[in-house]
Write an enzyme that holds these catalytic residues in place. Structure first.
Site, PDB file in Angstrom:
ATOM      1  N   ASP A  66       0.850  -1.191   0.000  1.00 12.27           N
ATOM      2  CA  ASP A  66       0.000   0.000   0.000  1.00 12.27           C
ATOM      3  C   ASP A  66       0.883   1.238   0.000  1.00 12.27           C
ATOM      4  O   ASP A  66       1.595   1.507   0.962  1.00 12.27           O
ATOM      5  CB  ASP A  66      -0.885  -0.043   1.257  1.00 12.27           C
ATOM      6  CG  ASP A  66      -1.717   1.220   1.399  1.00 12.27           C
ATOM      7  OD1 ASP A  66      -1.684   2.057   0.475  1.00 12.27           O
ATOM      8  OD2 ASP A  66      -2.392   1.364   2.431  1.00 12.27           O
ATOM      9  N   GLU A 122      31.747  11.375  -1.621  1.00 10.34           N
ATOM     10  CA  GLU A 122      32.481  11.309  -0.348  1.00 10.34           C
ATOM     11  C   GLU A 122      31.501  11.681   0.750  1.00 10.34           C
ATOM     12  O   GLU A 122      31.181  12.846   0.924  1.00 10.34           O
ATOM     13  CB  GLU A 122      33.624  12.321  -0.325  1.00 10.34           C
ATOM     14  CG  GLU A 122      34.548  12.277  -1.525  1.00 10.34           C
ATOM     15  CD  GLU A 122      35.563  13.420  -1.469  1.00 10.34           C
ATOM     16  OE1 GLU A 122      36.329  13.494  -0.498  1.00 10.34           O
ATOM     17  OE2 GLU A 122      35.568  14.252  -2.388  1.00 10.34           O
ATOM     18  N   GLU A 151      30.466  12.350   4.443  1.00  8.69           N
ATOM     19  CA  GLU A 151      30.970  12.627   5.785  1.00  8.69           C
ATOM     20  C   GLU A 151      29.871  12.386   6.812  1.00  8.69           C
ATOM     21  O   GLU A 151      28.683  12.512   6.494  1.00  8.69           O
ATOM     22  CB  GLU A 151      31.460  14.074   5.866  1.00  8.69           C
ATOM     23  CG  GLU A 151      32.633  14.328   4.928  1.00  8.69           C
ATOM     24  CD  GLU A 151      33.025  15.788   4.801  1.00  8.69           C
ATOM     25  OE1 GLU A 151      34.175  16.048   4.441  1.00  8.69           O
ATOM     26  OE2 GLU A 151      32.170  16.673   5.042  1.00  8.69           O
ATOM     27  N   GLU A 191      37.763  13.355   9.901  1.00  9.38           N
ATOM     28  CA  GLU A 191      37.564  14.633   9.212  1.00  9.38           C
ATOM     29  C   GLU A 191      37.919  15.813  10.130  1.00  9.38           C
ATOM     30  O   GLU A 191      38.363  15.626  11.255  1.00  9.38           O
ATOM     31  CB  GLU A 191      36.126  14.746   8.689  1.00  9.38           C
ATOM     32  CG  GLU A 191      36.005  14.601   7.173  1.00  9.38           C
ATOM     33  CD  GLU A 191      36.807  15.622   6.365  1.00  9.38           C
ATOM     34  OE1 GLU A 191      37.248  16.648   6.905  1.00  9.38           O
ATOM     35  OE2 GLU A 191      37.004  15.378   5.155  1.00  9.38           O
ATOM     36  N   GLU A 247      35.049  10.330   7.455  1.00  9.99           N
ATOM     37  CA  GLU A 247      34.738  10.201   6.030  1.00  9.99           C
ATOM     38  C   GLU A 247      35.247   8.862   5.531  1.00  9.99           C
ATOM     39  O   GLU A 247      36.340   8.426   5.886  1.00  9.99           O
ATOM     40  CB  GLU A 247      35.406  11.343   5.251  1.00  9.99           C
ATOM     41  CG  GLU A 247      35.280  11.210   3.746  1.00  9.99           C
ATOM     42  CD  GLU A 247      35.819  12.428   3.003  1.00  9.99           C
ATOM     43  OE1 GLU A 247      35.654  13.559   3.496  1.00  9.99           O
ATOM     44  OE2 GLU A 247      36.432  12.228   1.936  1.00  9.99           O
ATOM     45  N   HIS A 275      30.534  15.509  -1.203  1.00  8.95           N
ATOM     46  CA  HIS A 275      31.122  15.942  -2.475  1.00  8.95           C
ATOM     47  C   HIS A 275      30.889  14.830  -3.489  1.00  8.95           C
ATOM     48  O   HIS A 275      31.027  13.654  -3.144  1.00  8.95           O
ATOM     49  CB  HIS A 275      32.622  16.154  -2.327  1.00  8.95           C
ATOM     50  CG  HIS A 275      32.984  17.172  -1.287  1.00  8.95           C
ATOM     51  ND1 HIS A 275      34.248  17.338  -0.799  1.00  8.95           N
ATOM     52  CD2 HIS A 275      32.219  18.097  -0.644  1.00  8.95           C
ATOM     53  CE1 HIS A 275      34.265  18.304   0.095  1.00  8.95           C
ATOM     54  NE2 HIS A 275      33.040  18.783   0.220  1.00  8.95           N
ATOM     55  N   ARG A 333      39.095  25.432  -2.621  1.00  9.57           N
ATOM     56  CA  ARG A 333      38.020  24.616  -2.040  1.00  9.57           C
ATOM     57  C   ARG A 333      36.835  25.446  -1.552  1.00  9.57           C
ATOM     58  O   ARG A 333      35.924  24.928  -0.916  1.00  9.57           O
ATOM     59  CB  ARG A 333      38.571  23.732  -0.921  1.00  9.57           C
ATOM     60  CG  ARG A 333      39.337  22.539  -1.456  1.00  9.57           C
ATOM     61  CD  ARG A 333      39.907  21.674  -0.338  1.00  9.57           C
ATOM     62  NE  ARG A 333      40.111  20.299  -0.762  1.00  9.57           N
ATOM     63  CZ  ARG A 333      41.117  19.870  -1.490  1.00  9.57           C
ATOM     64  NH1 ARG A 333      42.021  20.706  -1.919  1.00  9.57           N
ATOM     65  NH2 ARG A 333      41.230  18.595  -1.805  1.00  9.57           N
ATOM     66  N   GLU A 378      34.469  17.865  -9.288  1.00 11.92           N
ATOM     67  CA  GLU A 378      33.904  17.601  -7.956  1.00 11.92           C
ATOM     68  C   GLU A 378      32.896  18.688  -7.607  1.00 11.92           C
ATOM     69  O   GLU A 378      33.256  19.849  -7.471  1.00 11.92           O
ATOM     70  CB  GLU A 378      35.025  17.584  -6.912  1.00 11.92           C
ATOM     71  CG  GLU A 378      34.537  17.371  -5.492  1.00 11.92           C
ATOM     72  CD  GLU A 378      35.622  17.630  -4.431  1.00 11.92           C
ATOM     73  OE1 GLU A 378      36.329  18.652  -4.525  1.00 11.92           O
ATOM     74  OE2 GLU A 378      35.743  16.813  -3.509  1.00 11.92           O
ATOM     75  N   ARG A 433      30.700  20.274  -4.821  1.00 12.87           N
ATOM     76  CA  ARG A 433      30.907  20.237  -3.368  1.00 12.87           C
ATOM     77  C   ARG A 433      29.680  20.623  -2.547  1.00 12.87           C
ATOM     78  O   ARG A 433      29.721  20.610  -1.325  1.00 12.87           O
ATOM     79  CB  ARG A 433      32.087  21.155  -3.002  1.00 12.87           C
ATOM     80  CG  ARG A 433      33.389  20.702  -3.642  1.00 12.87           C
ATOM     81  CD  ARG A 433      34.498  21.714  -3.427  1.00 12.87           C
ATOM     82  NE  ARG A 433      34.817  21.942  -2.030  1.00 12.87           N
ATOM     83  CZ  ARG A 433      35.642  21.189  -1.303  1.00 12.87           C
ATOM     84  NH1 ARG A 433      36.228  20.158  -1.858  1.00 12.87           N
ATOM     85  NH2 ARG A 433      35.875  21.475  -0.029  1.00 12.87           N
TER      86      ARG A 433
END
Ligand code: GLN
Ligand code: MG
Ligand code: MG
Ligand code: MG
Length: 441
Positions: free
Chosen positions: A52, A130, A132, A183, A190, A239, A310, A330, A332
């Site tokens: 359902d 990745e 975390e 981390e 991570e 990321h 970054r 990447e 982020r």
């Protein structure tokens, strides 16, 4: 490694499996599961298992609530966190309507449509997320269990044993891990998965989250993927490294470009940048997600790309000679509390749109954007991600591309659900207000 229902039935006998969990997700990426006994398997593969759908979020209108789950034999695995004696196994399912057509609100179906669209253009979409997470003493308050920081080794890193057990469990389920570390924030960890095709990876992400939580529980601690559990500390991101392959070769690689990036890759990045505000509500779907996307914590705020920087939304890892296959970008912004199926869908859609329409890539911004003032930002034409869930939901609502990718049903459901969440938050009287206003007003 099962290929079809017969393989699964054989494996169930061979390993003396007691139950098979049938897994699927709702639109927010909450894992749903029901248990099936081995004797039901044969008919489950043929006719599916009815359930359902009316009480599952984003799943149906009451009048058409009968849904059917069809197990995907290729995802059969023994659950490594359950006892090994008379083990429990799991399979992901595709959700269909009673007439056998795919259910438009099934996140796996949405992602499959997108990867098929990419395949029609000759592309295979690879992702390497990745994820975390934090380990806390309990789910009641964000109390760290260690004071470790980036890459700290034991004894500062008290999550070491938990991480090791998580990695062993993942490996037992055929999920390769690249590396893991403590981390930046206390009690933050991570574990990086080896890149894979998007659909397989979305299934893996769901499994990863269960394994992390279950292994933490075995160690008497609580694992959370909440994007920003502690004010003043880094939040948890997901990321996502991504690339497109064509005929077994990396379509993002061009040996003659100064950044070693192909024109397709540049347009793909441009697509992500251009549509990032529209898909943010999918990759960052909670009120709390927007407490992470603030300057100063290695999480992106501004719509820019860079090679080293970054603070940018998109980072292009430096090319290493001979590593053509590793050319990738990447993104982020996503956080690990997203629905991975929908998150991969919207990213791929934005990138493909960039390629299809031949978007121009703006210049890379290598300076730390967090140190730029309003004026500099405007001068460089750098916009920013939505500042709140409300802003993000309105961007999602107004996006034709997102409506097309998610389908009208899921698009409308998601926007509606997020606006309800926003309203609950907006009208809540918080600790912050009481502390700030009660004594002085
Ligand atoms: N935790 C940071 C984020 O929120 C990332 C930190 C890192 O991986 N260097 O995205
Ligand atoms: Mg990392
Ligand atoms: Mg990290
Ligand atoms: Mg990273």
């Amino acid at each position: 490694n099962c290929k079809n229902g017969d393989d699964v039935i054989r494996a169930v006998k061979e390993y003396n499996v007691s139950f098979i969990q049938f897994w699927f997700v709702d639109i927010l990426g909450n894992l749903k599961s029901f248990q099936v006994t081995p004797s039901e398997l044969e008919s489950a593969f043929e006719e599916g298992m009815g359930f359902d759908g009316s009480s599952i979020l984003g799943f149906t209108r009451i009048e058409e609530s009968d849904m059917v789950a069809f197990p995907d034999a290729t995802t059969f695995q023994i659950c490594a966190w359950r006892p090994m004696e008379r083990p429990v196994a799991r399979m992901f399912c595709d959700v269909r309507n009673p007439d056998g057509t795919p259910y438009e609100g099934d996140p796996r179906y949405i992602l499959r449509k997108l990867t098929e669209k990419a395949a029609q253009k000759g592309y295979t979409y690879y992702v390497g997320p990745e994820l975390e997470f934090f380990l806390f003493a309990s789910s009641q308050c964000p109390q760290p269990i260690d004071a470790g920081g980036y890459f700290d080794a034991p004894p500062l890193d008290l999550g070491n044993d938990v991480r090791r057990d998580i990695i062993f469990a993942l490996q037992r389920m055929g999920i390769p891990v690249e590396y893991s570390h403590h981390e930046v924030a206390p009690s933050q960890h991570e574990i990086d998965l080896r890149y894979n095709e998007a659909m397989k990876m979305a299934d893996v992400v769901m499994t990863y989250k269960v394994v992390v939580k279950e292994m933490a529980r075995k160690h008497g601690v609580y694992a959370t993927f909440m994007p920003k559990p502690i004010f003043g500390q880094n939040g948890s991101g997901m990321h996502v490294h991504q690339s497109l392959f064509r005929n077994g070769r990396n379509a993002f690689f061009d040996p003659n470009d100064p950044h070693h990036l192909s024109g397709e890759c540049r347009s793909y990045i441009a697509g992500l940048l251009k549509h990032a505000r529209e898909f943010c509500c999918v990759t960052n779907q909670w009120i709390n997600s927007y407490k992470r996307l603030v300057p100063g914590y290695e999480a992106p705020v501004y719509l820019a790309w860079a090679q080293r920087n970054r603070s940018a939304l998109i980072r292009v890892p430096m090319y290493k000679p001979g590593k053509e296959a590793a050319t990738r970008i990447e993104l982020r912004s996503p956080d690990p509390a997203c629905n991975p199926y929908l998150a991969f869908s919207v990213m791929l859609a934005a990138g493909l749109e960039g390629i299809e329409k031949g978007y121009e890539l703006p210049k890379a911004v290598e300076a730390n954007i967090f140190h730029m003032g309003e004026e500099d930002l405007t001068k460089h034409g750098i916009g920013s991600l939505p500042g709140s869930l409300y802003e993000a939901a309105m961007e999602l609502k107004g996006s034709a591309l997102m409506q097309e990718v998610l389908g009208e049903h899921t698009h409308a459901n998601l926007v509606g659900n997020k606006l309800i969440e926003w309203d609950a938050y907006r009208t809540h009287v918080s600790e912050f207000e009481l502390q700030r206003y009660l004594p002085v007003l």
